[in-house]
Design a protein around this motif. Structure first.
Motif, PDB file in Angstrom:
ATOM      1  N   TYR A 198       7.624   8.266   7.086  1.00 14.03           N
ATOM      2  CA  TYR A 198       6.511   7.437   6.642  1.00 14.03           C
ATOM      3  C   TYR A 198       6.657   6.005   7.151  1.00 14.03           C
ATOM      4  O   TYR A 198       7.751   5.535   7.430  1.00 14.03           O
ATOM      5  CB  TYR A 198       6.453   7.393   5.111  1.00 14.03           C
ATOM      6  N   GLU A 199       5.503   5.353   7.213  1.00 11.27           N
ATOM      7  CA  GLU A 199       5.474   3.909   7.474  1.00 11.27           C
ATOM      8  C   GLU A 199       5.192   3.227   6.142  1.00 11.27           C
ATOM      9  O   GLU A 199       4.332   3.677   5.384  1.00 11.27           O
ATOM     10  CB  GLU A 199       4.373   3.561   8.476  1.00 11.27           C
ATOM     11  N   ARG A 200       5.931   2.179   5.875  1.00 12.01           N
ATOM     12  CA  ARG A 200       5.740   1.444   4.623  1.00 12.01           C
ATOM     13  C   ARG A 200       5.385  -0.004   4.946  1.00 12.01           C
ATOM     14  O   ARG A 200       5.818  -0.559   5.948  1.00 12.01           O
ATOM     15  CB  ARG A 200       7.016   1.494   3.787  1.00 12.01           C
ATOM     16  N   ARG A 201       4.587  -0.599   4.074  1.00 13.61           N
ATOM     17  CA  ARG A 201       4.158  -1.997   4.252  1.00 13.61           C
ATOM     18  C   ARG A 201       4.618  -2.805   3.039  1.00 13.61           C
ATOM     19  O   ARG A 201       4.388  -2.408   1.903  1.00 13.61           O
ATOM     20  CB  ARG A 201       2.661  -2.084   4.428  1.00 13.61           C
ATOM     21  N   ALA A 220       2.846   4.552   1.033  1.00 13.85           N
ATOM     22  CA  ALA A 220       3.456   4.948   2.309  1.00 13.85           C
ATOM     23  C   ALA A 220       2.525   5.896   3.050  1.00 13.85           C
ATOM     24  O   ALA A 220       1.926   6.786   2.463  1.00 13.85           O
ATOM     25  CB  ALA A 220       4.802   5.602   2.048  1.00 13.85           C
ATOM     26  N   GLN A 221       2.401   5.687   4.362  1.00 12.09           N
ATOM     27  CA  GLN A 221       1.515   6.494   5.205  1.00 12.09           C
ATOM     28  C   GLN A 221       2.360   7.396   6.102  1.00 12.09           C
ATOM     29  O   GLN A 221       3.343   6.941   6.690  1.00 12.09           O
ATOM     30  CB  GLN A 221       0.668   5.584   6.101  1.00 12.09           C
ATOM     31  N   PRO A 222       2.004   8.689   6.217  1.00 12.27           N
ATOM     32  CA  PRO A 222       2.750   9.568   7.129  1.00 12.27           C
ATOM     33  C   PRO A 222       2.628   9.051   8.561  1.00 12.27           C
ATOM     34  O   PRO A 222       1.581   8.565   8.966  1.00 12.27           O
ATOM     35  CB  PRO A 222       2.072  10.927   6.992  1.00 12.27           C
ATOM     36  N   ASN A 247       8.977   1.155   9.811  1.00 11.06           N
ATOM     37  CA  ASN A 247       9.039   2.589   9.991  1.00 11.06           C
ATOM     38  C   ASN A 247      10.261   2.916  10.829  1.00 11.06           C
ATOM     39  O   ASN A 247      10.822   2.048  11.458  1.00 11.06           O
ATOM     40  CB  ASN A 247       7.759   3.108  10.655  1.00 11.06           C
ATOM     41  N   GLU A 297       0.860  -1.190   0.000  1.00  9.55           N
ATOM     42  CA  GLU A 297       0.000   0.000   0.000  1.00  9.55           C
ATOM     43  C   GLU A 297       0.892   1.234   0.000  1.00  9.55           C
ATOM     44  O   GLU A 297       2.070   1.145   0.323  1.00  9.55           O
ATOM     45  CB  GLU A 297      -0.955  -0.003   1.201  1.00  9.55           C
TER      46      GLU A 297
END
Length: 172
Positions: free
Chosen positions: A125-128, A114-116, A157, A112
């Motif tokens: 960011y957090e990455r999955r 990257a989410q701040p 992260n 998905e």
């Protein structure tokens, strides 16, 4: 008065019963031999099955080691599949009991966007990620005698946007 003494006459077996005990004992012995052979076969098959289970378990451990190596790389900030490597089995084992596992980490992708990260400075960011690690045992020239696969979804992260390395997207 004297009674005439007669010698006892020998007991004669009937013709229909001659050798019946011998034949009966041979039949019982034959049944016992077949039961013993059946138990030996069952024990032999059980030992073979336990040996196969051991190699499947070792292949699973090797595939898990590949997944753990990939996770460790992500934690160090190195993003990308390491490819293929060889994992040696216990070298103290004799002959065919030892082997090598060829471990391939593949299907490494981002699941998905990257989410701040909340609570961090801007730009983190957090990455999955999703990854697949496959291991196959090689003994001598034989490849693929035993195989195992481990798949994992990993959240990592913090990643700073300046250090983002591109990864294939596999959004589900």
């Amino acid at each position: 008065m004297r009674h005439p003494t007669t010698a006892p006459s020998p007991v004669r077996p009937r013709d229909s019963e001659r050798g019946a005990a011998l034949i009966l004992s041979l039949m019982v012995a034959l049944v016992l031999v077949f039961l013993g052979m059946g138990l030996l076969l069952q024990t032999s098959l059980g030992l073979q099955a336990s040996g196969t289970d051991r190699w499947v378990t070792k292949a699973l451990y090797a595939a898990d080691a590949g997944a753990m190596m990939q996770i460790e790389m992500i934690q160090m900030g190195v993003v990308g599949a390491p490819g293929t490597f060889v994992l040696e089995d216990d070298t103290s084992l004799p002959g065919l009991l030892k082997g090598q596992f060829t471990v391939t980490v593949s299907a490494f992708c981002e699941t998905e966007p990257a989410q701040p990260m909340v609570g961090f400075q801007e730009g983190y960011y957090e990455r999955r990620f999703h990854l697949r690690s496959q291991a196959q045992r090689t003994v001598g020239g034989l490849v693929g005698v035993t195989r195992a696969t481990v798949e994992a979804d990993v959240a990592a992260n913090p990643f700073h946007e300046e250090s983002f390395e591109p990864v294939t997207e596999c959004f589900f």
